[in-house]
Motif scaffolding. Structure first.
Motif, mmCIF file in Angstrom:
data_model
loop_
_atom_site.group_PDB
_atom_site.id
_atom_site.type_symbol
_atom_site.label_atom_id
_atom_site.label_comp_id
_atom_site.label_asym_id
_atom_site.label_seq_id
_atom_site.Cartn_x
_atom_site.Cartn_y
_atom_site.Cartn_z
ATOM 1 N N VAL A 183 -2.529 -3.017 -1.625
ATOM 2 C CA VAL A 183 -1.659 -2.069 -2.324
ATOM 3 C C VAL A 183 -0.256 -2.194 -1.728
ATOM 4 C CG1 VAL A 183 -1.237 0.371 -2.808
ATOM 5 C CG2 VAL A 183 -3.578 -0.512 -2.749
ATOM 6 N N PHE A 184 0.745 -2.282 -2.600
ATOM 7 C CA PHE A 184 2.113 -2.472 -2.135
ATOM 8 C C PHE A 184 2.792 -1.118 -1.938
ATOM 9 C CE2 PHE A 184 6.651 -3.216 -2.784
ATOM 10 C CZ PHE A 184 6.861 -4.199 -1.821
ATOM 11 N N ASP A 185 3.356 -0.894 -0.754
ATOM 12 C CA ASP A 185 3.996 0.381 -0.430
ATOM 13 C C ASP A 185 5.497 0.284 -0.703
ATOM 14 O OD1 ASP A 185 4.966 2.706 0.614
ATOM 15 O OD2 ASP A 185 3.872 2.576 2.520
ATOM 16 N N LEU A 186 5.879 0.624 -1.934
ATOM 17 C CA LEU A 186 7.291 0.479 -2.323
ATOM 18 C C LEU A 186 8.201 1.392 -1.500
ATOM 19 C CD1 LEU A 186 9.466 -0.730 -4.253
ATOM 20 C CD2 LEU A 186 9.108 1.273 -5.696
ATOM 21 N N LYS A 187 7.702 2.607 -1.193
ATOM 22 C CA LYS A 187 8.541 3.563 -0.462
ATOM 23 C C LYS A 187 8.946 2.986 0.898
ATOM 24 C CE LYS A 187 8.616 8.420 0.532
ATOM 25 N NZ LYS A 187 7.815 9.499 1.025
ATOM 26 N N ALA A 188 7.953 2.426 1.584
ATOM 27 C CA ALA A 188 8.232 1.843 2.904
ATOM 28 C C ALA A 188 9.121 0.600 2.767
ATOM 29 C CB ALA A 188 6.917 1.478 3.594
ATOM 30 N N TYR A 189 8.851 -0.187 1.735
ATOM 31 C CA TYR A 189 9.645 -1.404 1.487
ATOM 32 C C TYR A 189 11.112 -1.044 1.257
ATOM 33 C CZ TYR A 189 11.042 -5.788 -0.856
ATOM 34 O OH TYR A 189 11.684 -6.955 -1.218
ATOM 35 N N LEU A 190 11.337 -0.046 0.361
ATOM 36 C CA LEU A 190 12.708 0.360 0.052
ATOM 37 C C LEU A 190 13.415 0.873 1.306
ATOM 38 C CD1 LEU A 190 12.475 2.221 -3.386
ATOM 39 C CD2 LEU A 190 13.641 0.066 -2.914
ATOM 40 N N LYS A 191 12.695 1.671 2.094
ATOM 41 C CA LYS A 191 13.296 2.250 3.297
ATOM 42 C C LYS A 191 13.735 1.137 4.253
ATOM 43 C CE LYS A 191 12.476 5.712 6.799
ATOM 44 N NZ LYS A 191 11.482 6.283 7.671
ATOM 45 N N GLN A 192 12.826 0.195 4.470
ATOM 46 C CA GLN A 192 13.106 -0.898 5.414
ATOM 47 C C GLN A 192 14.270 -1.773 4.932
ATOM 48 O OE1 GLN A 192 9.838 -3.622 5.865
ATOM 49 N NE2 GLN A 192 11.094 -5.017 7.061
#
Ligand code: GRG
Length: 309
Positions: free
Chosen positions: A16-25
């Motif tokens: 599952v791809f964690d977009l929230k964490a990706y965007l934050k990083q």
């Protein structure tokens, strides 16, 4: 080089791809690079004004699309970061000029006063000009680990996307359409494919060009980018009606006030959302051959319709 698809096979059990964490990083990395990109030196006022708008926040969608596309095509963040910053500089300059009294005449952007409200129209025009020129200088002087022929292609592509064949062309048809009630869907599509879509497409393609993507990779990414570009604008028009000034960080309801022809004014809100979702599905389908490697770009496509600002 081999096609990106050859190096990338979809797995049965996709994580599952964690977009929230990706965007934050990625947003943090872009913010840090932008912060470093412009120093305040003499004559201080112009640099302060450029930094005021460049560092005012925003979703940083264009730089992130560039980084994600470069990675999908086999490149690294380091290769693409100068171009990612340049895309944000160009986007920011277009917002500064768009907000001027001679254009959209807006007082707020990204939750704070517009550049000309703080520095005056004369300085705001120059801040936009300064950011535009610096963007190209920044790519040419700061890009590392990429061959000069690829950098040249990126500069050429970006120049075309920003000029009369892109943003500027879209903006002038938009200005000419103001006050008209009979703007056709074709004209509306022309405006937004150029004014909004061209820079989003350039963000995706420049990232891939830096990584040395093949022509067929570029073709797929171009389809993806054009579809999300139009979806982005349809949702922008919907949000102008449904979101608050606090959510948007700029004046809400401007299109209605100016009696502008928009996607919701032609289709209504629900049909506009449906059309945007359809475009996002088509965009994601274009990247199916890349399997899990396309997860970030696919999640970013979903974000375009789910966003509240
Ligand atoms: C480019 C030479 C040159 C001149 C500018 C004024 C102009 C010509 C063009 C207007 C371009 C424009 C403002 C298009 C609107 C694009 C758009 C939907 C912006 C909002 O983007 P977001 O939501 O904003 O990504 P944030 O603040 O999150 O970055």
């Amino acid at each position: 080089m081999t096609s990106s698809i050859d190096r990338n096979t979809a797995t049965a059990a996709s994580p599952v791809f964690d977009l929230k964490a990706y965007l934050k990083q990625y947003q943090q990395q872009v913010e840090a690079a932008l912060e470093q990109s412009i120093a305040v030196v003499y004559p201080e006022k112009i640099y302060e004004s450029m930094r005021y708008s460049l560092l005012a926040g925003g979703k940083r969608l264009r730089p992130i699309l560039c980084l994600a596309s470069c990675e999908l095509a086999g490149g690294s963040i380091a290769m693409a970061m100068p171009t990612a910053c340049a895309l944000e500089m160009i986007h920011t300059m277009s917002l500064i000029h768009d907000d001027l009294p001679a254009m959209d005449n807006d007082d707020y952007r990204r939750g704070q006063l517009t550049n000309h409200k703080v520095y005056g129209e004369d300085v705001a025009i120059l801040a936009g000009d300064g950011l535009l020129a610096y963007a190209f200088e920044f790519i040419a002087t700061q890009t590392q680990m990429v061959s000069p022929d690829r950098v040249l292609r990126v500069i050429g592509h970006l120049g075309r996307a920003v000029g009369a064949a892109g943003l500027v062309g879209g903006q002038i048809v938009d200005l000419e359409s103001e006050g008209k009630t009979d703007v056709s869907l074709d004209t509306l599509n022309f405006i937004h494919r150029h004014k909004t879509g061209a820079l989003l497409e350039a963000s995706v393609l420049c990232g891939a060009l830096l990584a040395g993507a093949t022509e067929s990779d570029l073709q797929r990414l171009s389809t993806y980018a054009q579809d999300i570009g139009l979806a982005f604008q349809i949702i922008d028009d919907v949000l102008d009606i449904t979101a608050t000034q606090e959510e948007l960080g700029k004046t809400a309801g401007k299109d209605l006030q100016a009696q502008k022809v928009t996607y919701p004014s032609i289709w209504g809100i629900e049909e506009s959302k449906r059309q945007a979702n359809q475009l996002v599905e088509a965009a994601k389908a274009a990247l199916d051959p890349y399997g899990d490697r396309a997860q970030p770009l696919k999640a970013l496509a979903d974000y375009i319709t789910a966003r509240r600002n």
